[in-house]
Every structure is written in structure tokens, then in C-alpha cells.
Design a protein around this motif. Structure first.
Motif, PDB file in Angstrom:
ATOM      1  N   GLY A  38       0.819  -1.216   0.000  1.00  0.00           N
ATOM      2  CA  GLY A  38       0.000   0.000   0.000  1.00  0.00           C
ATOM      3  C   GLY A  38       0.845   1.254   0.000  1.00  0.00           C
ATOM      4  N   ILE A  39       1.943   1.242   0.796  1.00  0.00           N
ATOM      5  CA  ILE A  39       2.849   2.394   0.845  1.00  0.00           C
ATOM      6  C   ILE A  39       3.516   2.605  -0.500  1.00  0.00           C
ATOM      7  CG2 ILE A  39       4.965   3.276   1.879  1.00  0.00           C
ATOM      8  CD1 ILE A  39       4.159   1.862   4.466  1.00  0.00           C
ATOM      9  N   GLU A  40       3.983   1.494  -1.110  1.00  0.00           N
ATOM     10  CA  GLU A  40       4.647   1.599  -2.411  1.00  0.00           C
ATOM     11  C   GLU A  40       3.684   2.118  -3.479  1.00  0.00           C
ATOM     12  OE1 GLU A  40       6.240  -2.226  -3.209  1.00  0.00           O
ATOM     13  OE2 GLU A  40       7.856  -2.071  -1.717  1.00  0.00           O
ATOM     14  N   LEU A  41       2.415   1.636  -3.438  1.00  0.00           N
ATOM     15  CA  LEU A  41       1.418   2.119  -4.398  1.00  0.00           C
ATOM     16  C   LEU A  41       1.156   3.602  -4.211  1.00  0.00           C
ATOM     17  CD1 LEU A  41      -0.645   1.494  -6.603  1.00  0.00           C
ATOM     18  CD2 LEU A  41      -2.294   0.909  -4.807  1.00  0.00           C
ATOM     19  N   SER A  42       1.056   4.038  -2.962  1.00  0.00           N
ATOM     20  CA  SER A  42       0.833   5.455  -2.669  1.00  0.00           C
ATOM     21  C   SER A  42       1.998   6.301  -3.171  1.00  0.00           C
ATOM     22  CB  SER A  42       0.647   5.646  -1.166  1.00  0.00           C
ATOM     23  OG  SER A  42       0.526   7.008  -0.852  1.00  0.00           O
ATOM     24  N   ASN A  43       3.221   5.832  -2.952  1.00  0.00           N
ATOM     25  CA  ASN A  43       4.404   6.564  -3.417  1.00  0.00           C
ATOM     26  C   ASN A  43       4.439   6.628  -4.937  1.00  0.00           C
ATOM     27  OD1 ASN A  43       5.242   6.984  -0.810  1.00  0.00           O
ATOM     28  ND2 ASN A  43       6.666   5.263  -0.779  1.00  0.00           N
ATOM     29  N   GLU A  46      10.196  14.852   1.131  1.00  0.00           N
ATOM     30  CA  GLU A  46       8.805  15.097   1.526  1.00  0.00           C
ATOM     31  C   GLU A  46       8.350  14.073   2.572  1.00  0.00           C
ATOM     32  OE1 GLU A  46       6.264  15.239  -1.846  1.00  0.00           O
ATOM     33  OE2 GLU A  46       7.176  17.056  -2.675  1.00  0.00           O
ATOM     34  N   ILE A  47       8.748  12.811   2.381  1.00  0.00           N
ATOM     35  CA  ILE A  47       8.381  11.771   3.350  1.00  0.00           C
ATOM     36  C   ILE A  47       9.025  12.053   4.699  1.00  0.00           C
ATOM     37  CG2 ILE A  47       8.648   9.322   3.908  1.00  0.00           C
ATOM     38  CD1 ILE A  47       8.405   8.763   0.890  1.00  0.00           C
ATOM     39  N   GLU A  48      10.322  12.432   4.676  1.00  0.00           N
ATOM     40  CA  GLU A  48      11.017  12.754   5.921  1.00  0.00           C
ATOM     41  C   GLU A  48      10.382  13.962   6.605  1.00  0.00           C
ATOM     42  OE1 GLU A  48      13.391  11.167   7.582  1.00  0.00           O
ATOM     43  OE2 GLU A  48      13.200   9.574   6.100  1.00  0.00           O
ATOM     44  N   HIS A  49       9.941  14.925   5.781  1.00  0.00           N
ATOM     45  CA  HIS A  49       9.288  16.112   6.341  1.00  0.00           C
ATOM     46  C   HIS A  49       7.986  15.733   7.042  1.00  0.00           C
ATOM     47  CE1 HIS A  49       8.102  20.250   6.819  1.00  0.00           C
ATOM     48  NE2 HIS A  49       7.002  20.066   6.117  1.00  0.00           N
ATOM     49  N   LYS A  50       7.211  14.844   6.412  1.00  0.00           N
ATOM     50  CA  LYS A  50       5.960  14.391   7.029  1.00  0.00           C
ATOM     51  C   LYS A  50       6.245  13.648   8.329  1.00  0.00           C
ATOM     52  CE  LYS A  50       3.301  14.024   2.736  1.00  0.00           C
ATOM     53  NZ  LYS A  50       2.631  13.099   1.782  1.00  0.00           N
ATOM     54  N   TYR A  88      16.792  13.571 -13.871  1.00  0.00           N
ATOM     55  CA  TYR A  88      15.481  13.955 -13.361  1.00  0.00           C
ATOM     56  C   TYR A  88      14.924  12.890 -12.423  1.00  0.00           C
ATOM     57  CZ  TYR A  88      10.488  14.850 -13.155  1.00  0.00           C
ATOM     58  OH  TYR A  88       9.205  15.044 -12.699  1.00  0.00           O
ATOM     59  N   SER A  89      15.062  11.608 -12.796  1.00  0.00           N
ATOM     60  CA  SER A  89      14.554  10.528 -11.956  1.00  0.00           C
ATOM     61  C   SER A  89      15.234  10.522 -10.593  1.00  0.00           C
ATOM     62  CB  SER A  89      14.763   9.178 -12.659  1.00  0.00           C
ATOM     63  OG  SER A  89      14.039   9.119 -13.876  1.00  0.00           O
ATOM     64  N   SER A  90      16.552  10.762 -10.604  1.00  0.00           N
ATOM     65  CA  SER A  90      17.289  10.813  -9.338  1.00  0.00           C
ATOM     66  C   SER A  90      16.826  11.991  -8.489  1.00  0.00           C
ATOM     67  CB  SER A  90      18.792  10.918  -9.618  1.00  0.00           C
ATOM     68  OG  SER A  90      19.525  11.045  -8.427  1.00  0.00           O
ATOM     69  N   LEU A  91      16.628  13.142  -9.132  1.00  0.00           N
ATOM     70  CA  LEU A  91      16.160  14.327  -8.416  1.00  0.00           C
ATOM     71  C   LEU A  91      14.763  14.111  -7.843  1.00  0.00           C
ATOM     72  CD1 LEU A  91      16.531  17.309  -7.618  1.00  0.00           C
ATOM     73  CD2 LEU A  91      15.607  17.938  -9.863  1.00  0.00           C
ATOM     74  N   LEU A  92      13.890  13.477  -8.615  1.00  0.00           N
ATOM     75  CA  LEU A  92      12.525  13.235  -8.156  1.00  0.00           C
ATOM     76  C   LEU A  92      12.517  12.305  -6.947  1.00  0.00           C
ATOM     77  CD1 LEU A  92       9.528  13.748  -8.643  1.00  0.00           C
ATOM     78  CD2 LEU A  92       9.498  11.752 -10.149  1.00  0.00           C
ATOM     79  N   LYS A  93      13.354  11.262  -6.969  1.00  0.00           N
ATOM     80  CA  LYS A  93      13.436  10.349  -5.830  1.00  0.00           C
ATOM     81  C   LYS A  93      13.886  11.098  -4.575  1.00  0.00           C
ATOM     82  CE  LYS A  93      14.319   6.035  -8.334  1.00  0.00           C
ATOM     83  NZ  LYS A  93      15.308   4.964  -8.607  1.00  0.00           N
TER      84      LYS A  93
END
Length: 469
Positions: free
Chosen positions: A12-17, A218-222, A207-212
Motif C-alpha cells: 500500500g505504501i509503495e502504491l501510494s508513493n 517530503e516523506i522525511e518532512h511528514k 530527473y529521476s534521481s532528483l525526483l526520488k
């Protein structure tokens, strides 16, 4: 069953990400597309003008109408993506399909336009204009449309097919010997295509590396926000749960130690005095925790009045003398009243002065002096508390004013304490619009300063209660 539940939760977490990543990619694609829309339109218009001027204007105009139609479709699509992503109603599959469709139509139209120019130029020419437009469009796509590999791959595939078609067509029609420049043009185009593909791979990987990294941040911020909220709730609960029984314990000890309930046996006097002293310390700790919790929750209330800061400091020093005697330090304070007026909360500022005095006494040696001064510096009033104690190591500013912070955080540290006094003082001073800072030399001593805005004396004592964020 437990392992199965964890697998379901992980999926579920992976799908959400993954969904979050796709939305991010769509938003980035739309932002870049909107930003470059006018630039693309100008380039297409100039290219069509050149083609119409030097070749067939009718063909050029037909392609121009088609290109503009797809540009309008693209602009409307980008607006839809940004609008629906903002209100969380975006249909990812539908948006991705339309992005692919717009890409195919736009790229095919541009490719056919360039091929039409090459055909009008005849066989064996250098075909500089159509190849230049196709190569430029490919590089432009690699730099700005790398959010989705399939979308970028579709656009580049169409462009590369057109780029290769132009020199291959010449070779197929003319059938020249290998020494002819027509073959050289084909080989050159192959090198250019290789360069375009490598450029696209580089931008896509970056770009893919930057997006990751962005998603991880964002996850760490949450997580940090959730931890902060949990800490605030914990402090609030513990503080309130402690305060009620502690008030009863402290009240009972105060009555016993005052002698109102009868004479205290000599053997119990010292123990009861110790219990009373520690209950006061525990009460101060709970008050500090409540203050920090209310500050974090944005409910830090101050009763702001025009006060004589000299009187506040003198009263705090007088109240502190008993504690100073137990630690063997002497507080030297010679501040004249009616000279240093500010707008502030008298009770909170008294707490700041007491915290600074307690901190100075804690780190001073027996028989040391603590000097307390008030001076005017321009429009400010500056309070200083100076000790001749152990001093503070360099680059310790963050830890000094940190909640529960200790320069020596080991279990065997010499100077005990919660590390809340200076953190609370910093919150109070900053809530007054002031600053708190220090100067220190290791082994020589420290001086803490509180700088507050001066006010004109007002003997009427007008007050107002405010709540600071």
C-alpha cells in the motif's frame, strides 16, 4: 498472518508513493510545458515563415494551422493537469493518455513538416533546415520532456525516424557510390542521433534521481511533522497529568514546612525541607513544559504592560538570594529603578531573569560573583548576567538554547538540569520581539544578554493581553 499484513501495508505504501510520483511528474511536465509554450510558438512560426518564403507557402500554411491546433490542445491539457492536481481530482490514467496523444500529434506534425521541406529541396541537397529543426526539436524534448520515459521515447522515436528518413531517402533514390557526400550526410546523421539519445538518457536519469530525492525529503518532512505533533501531545498530556497531583503534594509540604500543622520533629525537618525544595523544582519543570507546549501550539499568551524592567530585575535578584546562598555565589546588582521601561509581561520576564541567574549560579564556583546589569543601547534596553564559571565551548549556540539541550549530555555530567531554562527564556524573549545571546570564554566565564525594545515611561500602567503566534 502478521507477515501477510505487513506485506499488504508495504504494498500500500509503495502504491501510494508511485501515485504520488506520477502526479509529481505530471505537474512538472505541465509547469515546464506552460513556461515554454510561447517559446515553442515563436520557433514554429519563424520556421513556417522561412519554409513558406523559400518553398511552397500553401504547404507551409497547412502545417502551421495543424501545429497551432495541437499547441492549443496542449495548452488546454496542461491547464487541466495543473487544476486537477491542485484540487486532488486528477485522473492520472486519463491525463497520461492525453499527454501521449498530444505528444504523438505534435511530434508527427513537426516531423512531417520537416520531411515535406526536405522533399521540396530535392534529392542530394544538404537538407540543413529540416535536419536542423528536427535535431533542435529532439534536443529540446530531451531537455524539457524527460518526466516520463514512454512520452519522451515516443517523441524522440518520431523525430529520429524523420531524421533518418531524409538522408536514407536520398541514398535510396540516387544510389550513389560510398565515396559520395550523400553517404557522408547519412553517417553524420547517425552520429547526431547517437548524441541525441545519450543526451535524453542523461536528462532522464538526472530527473529521476532528483525526483526520488524530492519524494524522500517530503516523506522525511511528514515524519518530522508527525514526530513533532506526537511530542507536543505527549508534553501536554504529561504536564497536565503531573500538575494536579503535584499541586496537592506541594501544597501539603508547604503547610507542613510552615509549621501551621504543628511542630515538625527535628529528625524529619531536613527531609521535609528537601522534599519541599524538590517539589518546587518539579513544579518549575512542569510550568516550563506547559509553556513550551503552549508556544508550539501557537497559544503562548502574554500580558503585555508598560513596566519598569529595573524593578523586575531587582525583585528577581532579591528572590534569588536564598538559592544563591545555598550554592555559595554572590549576586552583585546595582540597578536604579525608573530608568529602563519596556512593554512586556512582568511574570514571564521575571522567569527569564531567574533562569539566567540559576544558570550562572549552576556553572559558577563557590564564592564567585554574578554581576547583573541594565544599560541603554540606542532604542534598546540590554540586560546582562555575567559569571566567572567554566564557560561554554565554541560553536555551542544551538545546543545552549535547545530544548533539553546539555553541553555535556553524559549520565555522569557534573552539572545536572533539564536543559529547559534557556530554551524557555529564548521563547519568552523572542515573543517580546527581543533577542537573547551570549559571549563566553572557556574556563573564564560567560555573559548572557537580553536585548529588548525600550518604551517611554507610562505611570498610568495601561495593559492589554495579547496572544502571540
Amino acid at each position: 498472518m502478521e507477515a501477510k499484513g505487513k506485506d499488504i501495508e508495504q504494498n500500500g505504501i509503495e502504491l501510494s508513493n508511485d501515485i504520488h510520483s506520477r502526479i509529481k511528474r505530471l505537474k512538472d511536465y505541465a509547469h515546464v510545458g506552460q513556461k515554454l509554450s510561447l517559446q515553442r510558438t515563436i520557433i514554429y512560426s519563424l520556421s513556417v515563415f522561412l519554409a513558406g518564403f523559400y518553398y511552397d507557402p500553401t504547404v507551409a500554411m497547412l502545417f502551421f494551422v495543424a501545429i497551432i491546433a495541437w499547441e492549443i490542445y496542449d495548452v488546454l491539457l496542461l491547464r487541466y493537469i495543473l487544476r486537477t492536481a491542485r484540487d486532488h481530482s486528477i485522473n492520472i490514467r486519463k491525463a497520461t493518455f492525453h499527454v501521449a496523444l498530444a505528444t504523438a500529434l505534435s511530434a508527427a506534425t513537426i516531423a512531417l513538416f520537416c520531411v515535406a521541406i526536405a522533399i521540396q529541396q530535392g534529392v542530394g541537397g544538404n537538407h540543413f533546415l529540416p535536419l536542423f529543426l528536427l535535431v533542435s526539436a529532439s534536443i529540446f524534448a530531451a531537455m524539457n520532456n524527460h518526466q516520463f520515459l514512454p512520452i519522451l521515447g515516443l517523441r524522440l522515436f518520431i523525430y529520429v525516424v524523420a531524421i533518418l528518413y531524409i538522408p536514407i531517402r536520398d541514398v535510396w533514390i540516387v544510389r550513389p557510390p560510398i565515396t559520395s557526400e550523400i553517404w557522408l550526410n547519412l553517417f553524420t546523421v547517425l552520429f547526431v542521433v547517437g548524441f541525441i539519445l545519450e543526451l535524453a538518457r542523461s536528462f532522464l536519469t538526472g530527473y529521476s534521481s532528483l525526483l526520488k530525492s524530492r519524494l524522500a525529503l517530503e516523506i522525511e518532512h511528514k515524519h518530522a511533522l508527525a514526530a513533532s505533533e506526537a511530542k507536543t501531545r505527549f508534553l501536554a498530556t504529561v504536564s497536565h497529568e503531573l500538575r494536579t497531583p503535584l499541586t496537592s503534594i506541594k501544597g501539603a509540604l508547604d503547610i507542613i514546612n510552615s509549621g501551621n500543622s504543628g511542630e515538625i520533629p527535628e529528625k524529619m525537618a531536613r527531609l521535609l525541607e528537601m522534599a519541599g525544595r524538590n517539589s518546587n523544582r518539579l513544579n518549575d519543570l512542569v510550568v516550563d513544559l506547559l509553556l513550551l507546549q503552549s508556544s508550539d501550539a501557537g497559544k503562548f499568551s502574554l500580558d503585555m504592560t508598560r513596566i519598569d524592567l529595573g524593578n523586575v530585575v531587582n525583585d528577581a535578584v532579591t528572590s534569588f538570594h536564598a538559592y544563591a546562598q545555598t550554592t555559595g555565589v554572590v549576586v552583585v546588582c546595582d540597578i536604579n529603578p525608573h530608568q529602563f521601561y519596556i512593554v512586556g509581561d512582568k511574570k514571564r520576564l521575571d522567569q527569564v531573569v531567574t533562569n539566567l541567574l540559576s544558570n550562572a549560579a549552576k556553572f559558577s564556583n563557590s564564592n564567585d560573583d554574578i554581576h547583573v546589569k541594565l544599560v541603554r543601547d540606542g532604542d534598546d534596553v540590554v540586560l546582562s548576567v555575567q559569571d566567572n564559571g567554566i564557560g561554554i565551548p565554541e560553536n555551542s549556540e544551538t545546543k545552549v538554547f535547545e530544548e533539553f539541550g546539555q553541553i555535556d549530555s553524559s549520565d555522569q555530567r557534573r552539572f545536572q538540569g533539564t536543559g529547559l531554562g534557556l530554551a524557555v527564556s529564548k521563547r519568552i524573549v523572542e515573543a517580546h520581539g527581543g533577542t537573547i545571546y551570549y559571549e563566553s570564554t572557556l574556563g573564564v566565564g560567560s555573559t548572557f544578554y537580553v536585548r529588548l525594545k525600550s518604551a517611554i515611561p507610562d505611570h498610568e500602567g495601561n495593559s492589554s493581553a495579547i496572544t502571540l503566534p
